[in-house]
Design an enzyme around this catalytic site. Structure first.
Site, PDB file in Angstrom:
ATOM      1  N   CYS A   2      18.839  15.060  -3.469  1.00  0.00           N
ATOM      2  CA  CYS A   2      18.164  15.835  -4.515  1.00  0.00           C
ATOM      3  C   CYS A   2      17.046  14.990  -5.118  1.00  0.00           C
ATOM      4  O   CYS A   2      17.256  13.813  -5.441  1.00  0.00           O
ATOM      5  CB  CYS A   2      19.155  16.231  -5.597  1.00  0.00           C
ATOM      6  SG  CYS A   2      18.339  17.063  -6.982  1.00  0.00           S
TER       7      CYS A   2
ATOM      8  N   HIS B   6      29.334  19.482  -2.486  1.00  0.00           N
ATOM      9  CA  HIS B   6      30.793  19.489  -2.591  1.00  0.00           C
ATOM     10  C   HIS B   6      31.335  20.909  -2.747  1.00  0.00           C
ATOM     11  O   HIS B   6      31.709  21.344  -3.834  1.00  0.00           O
ATOM     12  CB  HIS B   6      31.233  18.611  -3.774  1.00  0.00           C
ATOM     13  CG  HIS B   6      31.133  17.149  -3.468  1.00  0.00           C
ATOM     14  ND1 HIS B   6      30.956  16.185  -4.419  1.00  0.00           N
ATOM     15  CD2 HIS B   6      31.195  16.491  -2.278  1.00  0.00           C
ATOM     16  CE1 HIS B   6      30.909  14.992  -3.842  1.00  0.00           C
ATOM     17  NE2 HIS B   6      31.042  15.155  -2.548  1.00  0.00           N
TER      18      HIS B   6
ATOM     19  N   CYS C 113      22.312  24.979  -8.179  1.00  0.00           N
ATOM     20  CA  CYS C 113      21.117  24.387  -8.791  1.00  0.00           C
ATOM     21  C   CYS C 113      20.054  24.255  -7.697  1.00  0.00           C
ATOM     22  O   CYS C 113      20.334  24.481  -6.512  1.00  0.00           O
ATOM     23  CB  CYS C 113      21.468  23.002  -9.329  1.00  0.00           C
ATOM     24  SG  CYS C 113      22.020  21.908  -8.001  1.00  0.00           S
TER      25      CYS C 113
ATOM     26  N   HIS D 162      23.682  14.090  -2.404  1.00  0.00           N
ATOM     27  CA  HIS D 162      24.088  13.064  -3.385  1.00  0.00           C
ATOM     28  C   HIS D 162      23.312  11.767  -3.244  1.00  0.00           C
ATOM     29  O   HIS D 162      23.368  10.908  -4.122  1.00  0.00           O
ATOM     30  CB  HIS D 162      25.581  12.745  -3.210  1.00  0.00           C
ATOM     31  CG  HIS D 162      26.416  13.977  -3.098  1.00  0.00           C
ATOM     32  ND1 HIS D 162      26.792  14.527  -1.892  1.00  0.00           N
ATOM     33  CD2 HIS D 162      26.926  14.775  -4.045  1.00  0.00           C
ATOM     34  CE1 HIS D 162      27.496  15.613  -2.105  1.00  0.00           C
ATOM     35  NE2 HIS D 162      27.595  15.796  -3.399  1.00  0.00           N
TER      36      HIS D 162
ATOM     37  N   GLU E 239      27.204   9.737  -5.139  1.00  0.00           N
ATOM     38  CA  GLU E 239      25.910   9.468  -5.794  1.00  0.00           C
ATOM     39  C   GLU E 239      25.871   8.031  -6.326  1.00  0.00           C
ATOM     40  O   GLU E 239      24.841   7.352  -6.238  1.00  0.00           O
ATOM     41  CB  GLU E 239      25.672  10.457  -6.935  1.00  0.00           C
ATOM     42  CG  GLU E 239      24.306  10.236  -7.578  1.00  0.00           C
ATOM     43  CD  GLU E 239      24.046  11.123  -8.786  1.00  0.00           C
ATOM     44  OE1 GLU E 239      24.496  12.289  -8.792  1.00  0.00           O
ATOM     45  OE2 GLU E 239      23.380  10.649  -9.721  1.00  0.00           O
TER      46      GLU E 239
ATOM     47  N   THR F 132      23.675  11.689 -12.348  1.00  0.00           N
ATOM     48  CA  THR F 132      23.021  12.926 -12.813  1.00  0.00           C
ATOM     49  C   THR F 132      24.006  13.992 -13.285  1.00  0.00           C
ATOM     50  O   THR F 132      23.600  14.969 -13.899  1.00  0.00           O
ATOM     51  CB  THR F 132      22.183  13.541 -11.679  1.00  0.00           C
ATOM     52  OG1 THR F 132      23.057  13.779 -10.563  1.00  0.00           O
ATOM     53  CG2 THR F 132      21.034  12.655 -11.271  1.00  0.00           C
TER      54      THR F 132
ATOM     55  N   ASN G 157      30.153  17.601 -11.385  1.00  0.00           N
ATOM     56  CA  ASN G 157      29.670  18.451 -12.484  1.00  0.00           C
ATOM     57  C   ASN G 157      30.653  19.573 -12.794  1.00  0.00           C
ATOM     58  O   ASN G 157      30.754  20.007 -13.945  1.00  0.00           O
ATOM     59  CB  ASN G 157      28.247  18.947 -12.199  1.00  0.00           C
ATOM     60  CG  ASN G 157      28.212  20.098 -11.234  1.00  0.00           C
ATOM     61  OD1 ASN G 157      28.324  21.239 -11.632  1.00  0.00           O
ATOM     62  ND2 ASN G 157      28.087  19.793  -9.945  1.00  0.00           N
TER      63      ASN G 157
ATOM     64  N   SER H 125      33.832  17.844  -6.993  1.00  0.00           N
ATOM     65  CA  SER H 125      32.507  18.094  -7.569  1.00  0.00           C
ATOM     66  C   SER H 125      32.492  17.559  -8.994  1.00  0.00           C
ATOM     67  O   SER H 125      33.191  18.065  -9.868  1.00  0.00           O
ATOM     68  CB  SER H 125      32.217  19.600  -7.558  1.00  0.00           C
ATOM     69  OG  SER H 125      31.246  19.918  -8.523  1.00  0.00           O
TER      70      SER H 125
ATOM     71  N   HIS I 161      32.105   7.908  -6.538  1.00  0.00           N
ATOM     72  CA  HIS I 161      31.348   9.137  -6.273  1.00  0.00           C
ATOM     73  C   HIS I 161      30.183   8.790  -5.341  1.00  0.00           C
ATOM     74  O   HIS I 161      29.526   7.763  -5.520  1.00  0.00           O
ATOM     75  CB  HIS I 161      30.837   9.744  -7.586  1.00  0.00           C
ATOM     76  CG  HIS I 161      30.245  11.110  -7.390  1.00  0.00           C
ATOM     77  ND1 HIS I 161      28.947  11.290  -6.959  1.00  0.00           N
ATOM     78  CD2 HIS I 161      30.785  12.342  -7.527  1.00  0.00           C
ATOM     79  CE1 HIS I 161      28.716  12.593  -6.859  1.00  0.00           C
ATOM     80  NE2 HIS I 161      29.816  13.258  -7.192  1.00  0.00           N
TER      81      HIS I 161
END
Ligand code: SF4
Length: 318
Positions: free
Chosen positions: A101, A46, A17, A79, A131, A170, A230, A228, A129
């Site tokens: 990000c 990650h 991304c 993150h 983030e 996110t 996502n 990861s 996590h």
């Protein structure tokens, strides 16, 4: 002996991304500008392959700032980090570059705005996590309460339901998050929140692409790392949308070919931190075993690009 035919449905969008591309570019530019070593707090994204490639160029990965020696530049991962980290870097007069990000930073700003307005904040996300640790660390302890699933949303008690807001990690499952938000909105009708949720475009698009191919696949491989978020969500989305045999693999060597025996249609996608070269590696491994026909299934196109920090874009830096 003739190889058996295999149709590969290749999900698109998949893989890197804009936030991951930017974070990698920040490390590479910092190494060129300052020379190695450049320290990076936490895996920049990650993915082992990405981390090792950057290590080869001169990046040194550490978990905490106290592992960074004085006088060397340090980069914070995509993150996001708690506010205490840049504060500590400033106290130590370290030169730091924040590769958070911009879509994570946007959630940080939302949290700050709600806090200024006097609202208690509910963060929908996964405990532990990075983030989530970074987002919770934007505000004083106790300002943000974490809710991981619908059951926790049902059990949540707050001091003032009229002064409540929610934000989200996110990289969550879009469908699970909608369910949690519905519980919060039913229980606390005055809760404030973003228009939809804070799940980013890349997470949403990769999940949509998996939903499009999963019902047509006998098995599906998600190229990505176990840590990861996502990528892990893509496996769940595939399983929920008609492909029970969905597996996470870091690269071709991890594919359990026994579980792919006798299949005719294989889905392949990749998490937002997995480079395309690893997808190509998995496809090449399939081609060694099967007569492969590839059908790319594109649900949308992406053209998001994030600006780099100014510190790394001046021509004098190159
Ligand atoms: S997955 Fe989304 S939030 Fe995370 S780095 Fe990529 S674009 Fe940013």
């Amino acid at each position: 002996m003739a190889k058996r035919p295999l149709t590969i449905f290749l999900a698109s969008p998949r893989g890197f991304c804009a936030g991951v591309e930017r974070a990698i570019e920040i490390v590479e530019r910092a190494i060129r500008k300052y020379g190695p070593p450049v320290y990076v707090r936490h895996e920049i994204v990650h993915n082992r392959y990405v981390v090792e490639a950057l290590q080869a160029k001169g990046a040194v990965f550490v978990e905490e700032l106290n592992e960074v020696p004085d006088g060397v530049p340090v980069i914070f991962s995509a993150h996001g980090v708690p506010k205490s980290i840049p504060n500590e870097a400033q106290n130590r007069k370290l030169l730091y570059v924040d590769a958070t990000c911009p879509l994570v930073s946007k959630v940080h700003r939302e949290a700050e705005r709600h806090h200024r307005d006097g609202r208690q904040i509910v963060l929908i996300g996964h405990a532990g996590h990075p983030e989530v640790i970074g987002t919770m660390g934007q505000l004083p302890e106790g300002s943000i309460v974490l809710v991981e699933d619908a059951a926790q949303a049902e059990a949540l008690e707050v001091p003032d339901p009229a002064m409540l807001a929610y934000i989200t990690q996110t990289t969550l499952s879009v469908d699970d998050t909608v369910e949690i938000i519905e519980v919060l909105q039913r229980r606390f009708p005055e809760i404030s929140g973003p228009k939809k949720e804070d799940i980013c475009y890349a997470t949403t698009n990769r999940q949509e692409a998996v939903k499009a191919i999963a019902p047509h696949c006998d098995a599906l491989l998600v190229v990505g790392a176990p840590n990861s978020s996502n990528s892990a969500r893509l496996v769940e989305v595939a399983q929920k949308h008609g492909c029970r045999t969905a597996m996470l693999v870091q690269r071709a060597a991890e594919v359990d070919w026994g579980r792919l025996d006798r299949i005719e249609r294989l889905g392949i996608t990749a998490g937002a931190s997995a480079p395309e070269i690893l997808v190509e590696e998995v496809i090449a491994a399939c081609q060694q075993r099967y007569e492969v026909e590839i059908q790319e299934v594109t649900v949308t196109s992406e053209n998001v690009v994030f600006k780099l920090p100014r510190l790394l874009t001046s021509t004098a830096a190159e």
